[in-house]
Design a protein around this motif. Structure first.
Motif, PDB file in Angstrom:
ATOM      1  N   ALA A 107       0.840  -1.203   0.000  1.00 35.88           N
ATOM      2  CA  ALA A 107       0.000   0.000   0.000  1.00 35.88           C
ATOM      3  C   ALA A 107       0.874   1.252   0.000  1.00 35.88           C
ATOM      4  O   ALA A 107       0.567   2.235  -0.671  1.00 35.88           O
ATOM      5  N   LEU A 108       1.954   1.207   0.744  1.00 33.67           N
ATOM      6  CA  LEU A 108       2.877   2.340   0.772  1.00 33.67           C
ATOM      7  C   LEU A 108       3.544   2.537  -0.588  1.00 33.67           C
ATOM      8  O   LEU A 108       3.791   3.665  -1.014  1.00 33.67           O
ATOM      9  N   ALA A 109       3.783   1.439  -1.291  1.00 41.26           N
ATOM     10  CA  ALA A 109       4.384   1.525  -2.629  1.00 41.26           C
ATOM     11  C   ALA A 109       3.443   2.203  -3.626  1.00 41.26           C
ATOM     12  O   ALA A 109       3.891   2.670  -4.674  1.00 41.26           O
ATOM     13  N   ALA A 110       2.150   2.271  -3.316  1.00 40.59           N
ATOM     14  CA  ALA A 110       1.194   2.950  -4.205  1.00 40.59           C
ATOM     15  C   ALA A 110       1.467   4.448  -4.278  1.00 40.59           C
ATOM     16  O   ALA A 110       0.999   5.119  -5.200  1.00 40.59           O
ATOM     17  N   LEU A 111       2.224   4.975  -3.325  1.00 40.51           N
ATOM     18  CA  LEU A 111       2.588   6.397  -3.371  1.00 40.51           C
ATOM     19  C   LEU A 111       3.585   6.690  -4.493  1.00 40.51           C
ATOM     20  O   LEU A 111       3.658   7.825  -4.974  1.00 40.51           O
TER      21      LEU A 111
END
Length: 187
Positions: free
Chosen positions: A66-70
């Motif tokens: 989910a953090l990589a979606a940034l």
């Protein structure tokens, strides 16, 4: 904003043919339209990639994904800023062509792009009202995944085993007398 003025010295400019003038405006407008379309595509790809990563992160309960979606959100925000900056430069060219202050038929945005700062363009309403909420939602989902991972790990601590296992074995032997094993003969 300063307008680029034609050179003051030199021979007088010949009058511009009306058809050529309108064609020049059409060329500039075509570039503006293409840049606006690219900006639209950037927004579509940003939503698609970030929502796919967030959906995968939620299904796998992995806050790192989910953090990589940034990453695609930031990358497309920067790329969209570039396209908007170019579009604004071409709109300035269009204004100068329409007001007939630009006499040559070049379409060169270099003198116009410097009027639009990167940071100010990136913070524009059209970009920040799209990408900032997308980034905030991604951060909220990441935080919720982190918190749910902590409570899940605390609640699922294995209890010590208090049962014992007993292994028993029984053996039976059967013998038959007077029978022959079947054979596979062709009929």
């Amino acid at each position: 904003m300063t307008n680029i003025q034609p050179p003051a010295a030199g021979p007088p400019q010949p009058p511009i043919d009306r058809a050529d003038h309108h064609k020049h405006m059409d060329f500039v407008q075509a570039v503006i339209t293409r840049l606006a379309n690219n900006s639209f595509l950037m927004k579509g790809w940003a939503v698609t990639l970030s929502s796919a990563l967030i959906g995968f992160a939620i299904s796998r309960q992995q806050f790192g994904v989910a953090l990589a979606a940034l990453i695609p959100i930031a990358a497309f925000w920067i790329l969209d800023t570039y396209y908007l900056r170019q579009e604004r430069a071409f709109r300035d060219i269009y204004r100068d062509v329409a007001s007939k202050t630009l006499h040559n038929f070049e379409i060169d945005p270099r003198g116009y792009v410097t009027r639009h700062a990167w940071f100010a363009t990136g913070r524009s309403i059209s970009l920040s009202l799209f990408y900032a909420p997308l980034a905030v939602v991604t951060c909220v989902i990441t935080t919720l995944l982190v918190l749910s991972g902590q409570t899940t790990n605390a609640d699922t601590t294995p209890a010590p085993a208090t049962t014992s296992t007993t292994i028993t074995s029984t053996t039976t032997t059967t013998t038959t007398v007077g029978t022959t094993p079947p054979t596979n003969r062709p009929k």
